[in-house]
Scaffold this active site. Structure first.
Site, mmCIF file in Angstrom:
data_model
loop_
_atom_site.group_PDB
_atom_site.id
_atom_site.type_symbol
_atom_site.label_atom_id
_atom_site.label_comp_id
_atom_site.label_asym_id
_atom_site.label_seq_id
_atom_site.Cartn_x
_atom_site.Cartn_y
_atom_site.Cartn_z
ATOM 1 N N SER A 1 0.833 -1.210 0.000
ATOM 2 C CA SER A 1 0.000 0.000 0.000
ATOM 3 C C SER A 1 0.869 1.262 0.000
ATOM 4 C CB SER A 1 -0.871 -0.009 1.257
ATOM 5 O OG SER A 1 -1.416 1.265 1.477
ATOM 6 N N TYR B 1 -1.925 5.445 -4.375
ATOM 7 C CA TYR B 1 -3.057 6.324 -4.045
ATOM 8 C C TYR B 1 -2.748 7.680 -4.631
ATOM 9 C CZ TYR B 1 -6.062 3.857 -0.691
ATOM 10 O OH TYR B 1 -6.962 3.039 -0.099
ATOM 11 N N THR C 1 -5.626 2.577 -7.096
ATOM 12 C CA THR C 1 -6.922 2.416 -6.413
ATOM 13 C C THR C 1 -7.826 3.600 -6.746
ATOM 14 O OG1 THR C 1 -5.873 1.154 -4.672
ATOM 15 C CG2 THR C 1 -7.997 2.142 -4.137
ATOM 16 N N LYS D 1 -7.798 -0.704 -9.501
ATOM 17 C CA LYS D 1 -8.438 -1.434 -8.394
ATOM 18 C C LYS D 1 -9.679 -0.706 -7.884
ATOM 19 C CE LYS D 1 -7.465 -3.101 -3.687
ATOM 20 N NZ LYS D 1 -8.091 -2.188 -2.741
ATOM 21 N N HIS E 1 -13.297 -2.713 -1.823
ATOM 22 C CA HIS E 1 -12.392 -2.185 -0.799
ATOM 23 C C HIS E 1 -12.751 -2.809 0.563
ATOM 24 C CE1 HIS E 1 -9.481 1.345 -0.570
ATOM 25 N NE2 HIS E 1 -9.496 0.932 0.684
HETATM 26 C C1 FNR Z 1 -7.604 -1.968 3.009
HETATM 27 N N1 FNR Z 1 -7.663 -1.820 1.615
HETATM 28 C C2 FNR Z 1 -6.776 -0.987 0.970
HETATM 29 N N2 FNR Z 1 -6.797 -0.885 -0.379
HETATM 30 C C3 FNR Z 1 -5.913 -0.101 -1.029
HETATM 31 O O1 FNR Z 1 -5.948 -0.050 -2.246
HETATM 32 N N3 FNR Z 1 -4.978 0.602 -0.311
HETATM 33 C C4 FNR Z 1 -4.908 0.558 1.043
HETATM 34 O O2 FNR Z 1 -4.072 1.199 1.652
HETATM 35 C C5 FNR Z 1 -5.841 -0.253 1.726
HETATM 36 N N4 FNR Z 1 -5.832 -0.320 3.078
HETATM 37 C C6 FNR Z 1 -6.680 -1.183 3.731
HETATM 38 C C7 FNR Z 1 -6.599 -1.314 5.117
HETATM 39 C C8 FNR Z 1 -7.416 -2.225 5.766
HETATM 40 C C9 FNR Z 1 -7.284 -2.387 7.242
HETATM 41 C C10 FNR Z 1 -8.322 -3.032 5.045
HETATM 42 C C11 FNR Z 1 -9.189 -4.051 5.713
HETATM 43 C C12 FNR Z 1 -8.418 -2.881 3.673
HETATM 44 C C13 FNR Z 1 -8.590 -2.649 0.824
HETATM 45 C C14 FNR Z 1 -7.965 -4.001 0.479
HETATM 46 O O3 FNR Z 1 -6.970 -3.876 -0.506
HETATM 47 C C15 FNR Z 1 -9.022 -4.985 -0.038
HETATM 48 O O4 FNR Z 1 -9.778 -4.362 -1.042
HETATM 49 C C16 FNR Z 1 -9.928 -5.460 1.108
HETATM 50 O O5 FNR Z 1 -9.156 -5.775 2.233
HETATM 51 C C17 FNR Z 1 -10.742 -6.666 0.689
HETATM 52 O O6 FNR Z 1 -11.686 -6.984 1.651
HETATM 53 P P1 FNR Z 1 -11.502 -8.193 2.702
HETATM 54 O O7 FNR Z 1 -11.477 -9.467 1.912
HETATM 55 O O8 FNR Z 1 -10.217 -7.938 3.420
HETATM 56 O O9 FNR Z 1 -12.678 -8.099 3.621
#
Ligand code: FNR
Length: 401
Positions: A139, A163, A189, A271, A295
């Site tokens: 990330s 980002y 993203t 994404k 997300h």
């Molecule tokens: C994320 N996600 C996320 N996505 C992204 O593009 N950059 C990021 O910094 C983050 N940070 C982030 C932190 C936390 C704590 C979570 C739970 C999620 C989204 C991540 O890439 C992904 O889309 C989700 O985690 C998918 O959902 P599940 O399967 O974890 O419930």
């Protein structure tokens, strides 16, 4: 596929039947019952006991009522139709992504601020990925810098999640640094043009970035540092304020994707796509892949789930692009179903985060080993010996039964 037999055997030894036999044998003859929870719910509960309230609120939190977060996990509409006596002794889990061989159709999704879950943060996750050869996506909002994480990953496939920054100098610097550090693809993203309404954080009045969490890439960035009057080590509050002033941009449109496209030769994955027309726009704008994702239910409460969105998107662009999938993957069966519905590779999120909070690097390794084993066994039991042969035929839509 292309992987030499010897290589594959090394991996096969850790997974599937070998893995469960080892667990039973250790439990029965060596009096060593596993101390790592097998089910996701149990893992989450045990991890929560070891997490700060801040980390729990941040990781668990979905948007609003968490309806989408909960529904994401429901893959039950799709029923696997196993086939018998098809000779599945030698199963090939490898898959080709942008010309590179991945050992499994499973990657680590970008998940920010892993330093809240473990002292070593992303470096611990990276070491687990290196151990098991699971590709890692870092990330932008990581606790550790992209260079530190790249070093911990060694030769393991590594991608960088970007980002948007409204400051072009910082944006360019991130893309250049990622390429220099050896990241092999950029994941852009697009589903976070503004903050989501996350009640677990709002109830506590807590937002990790305000206390300088997740700044590993920003605070180490030369372009970012050049814009500050004092370095972040001396005045972290001012540095955080500056980060907040350049982070995200709600005015972006598909045309702006050209900014990234023109600045990197690496494959670009978009994404956060949930509509087939957006998937088409992404491909037209030069994306090499798209990631179907909600997300993790953290942005639009009440939205369509990722697994609901996947089949239509696969139908629209599946022949023209590589499709990645995340949101709700908790088990190997989910991986199998997502592949059957058109994903080429699946990304794992919260389960590895809870593994990290539970027991650091070894916790992530346990989660990966269990998930890959479940996937391998599901594939074999369904009568398929090659990931590339998991097609729509392998599942049935309950609604048409
Ligand atoms: C994320 N996600 C996320 N996505 C992204 O593009 N950059 C990021 O910094 C983050 N940070 C982030 C932190 C936390 C704590 C979570 C739970 C999620 C989204 C991540 O890439 C992904 O889309 C989700 O985690 C998918 O959902 P599940 O399967 O974890 O419930």
């Amino acid at each position: 596929m292309s992987e030499p037999e010897g290589e594959r055997d090394v991996h096969a030894e850790q997974f599937g039947v070998k893995h469960i036999r080892d667990v039973y044998r250790r439990g029965m003859f060596e009096d060593e019952s596993p101390d790592f929870p097998v089910s996701f719910d149990e893992l989450r509960a045990e991890a929560a006991e070891r997490m700060s309230w801040q980390a729990e609120a941040y990781v668990h939190g979905g948007a609003g009522t968490e309806e989408t977060f909960e529904r994401n996990k429901d893959f039950s509409r799709w029923r696997i139709v196993p086939r018998m006596l098809r000779g599945v002794a030698d199963r090939d889990l490898t898959t080709e992504v942008f010309g590179q061989t991945h050992e499994y159709p499973l990657m680590i999704t970008p998940l920010g601020v892993q330093g809240m879950l473990d002292e070593e943060g992303e470096v611990a996750t990276a070491r687990a990925c290196r151990e098991l050869d699971v590709p890692f996506v870092l990330s932008s909002l990581s606790s550790r810098s992209m260079e530190d994480v790249a070093e911990a990953l060694g030769d393991t496939p590594k991608w960088f999640q970007y980002y948007w920054s409204s400051d072009d100098a910082v944006a360019e610097s991130f893309l250049d640094r990622a390429e220099d550090a050896g990241y092999e693809a950029i994941v852009v993203t697009v589903d976070a043009p503004t903050l989501g309404w996350r009640e677990r954080l709002l109830e506590k009045g807590y937002y990790p970035f305000l206390e300088g969490e997740g700044m590993g890439n920003y605070f180490s960035d030369p372009a970012f540092r050049a814009q500050l009057d004092e370095p972040p080590e001396e005045n972290p509050e001012a540095a955080v304020d500056h980060f907040l002033s350049i982070f995200g941009d709600a005015s972006l449109t598909w045309d702006d994707l050209a900014f990234v496209r023109e600045r990197t030769d690496l494959p670009v994955i978009v994404k956060g796509v949930l509509h087939p027309e957006d998937a088409r726009r992404a491909v037209e704008a030069g994306a090499d892949g798209i990631q179907v994702s909600t997300h993790g239910g953290r942005q639009v409460d009440g939205s369509i789930t990722a697994i609901e969105a996947l089949p239509e998107i696969a139908e629209e662009v599946g022949d023209d692009t590589t499709i990645f999938f995340d949101s709700g993957i908790r088990r190997g069966e989910h991986v199998f179903k997502a592949l059957a519905l058109g994903a080429d590779t699946v990304m794992l999120g919260r389960p590895f985060a809870y593994g990290l909070a539970h027991s650091g690097q070894s916790g992530v390794e346990n989660v990966l080993r269990n998930t890959i084993s479940q996937f391998d066994l599901t594939m074999g039991l369904a009568g398929i010996d090659d990931v590339g042969e998991i097609t729509r035929e392998a599942v049935r839509d309950e609604r048409t039964l």
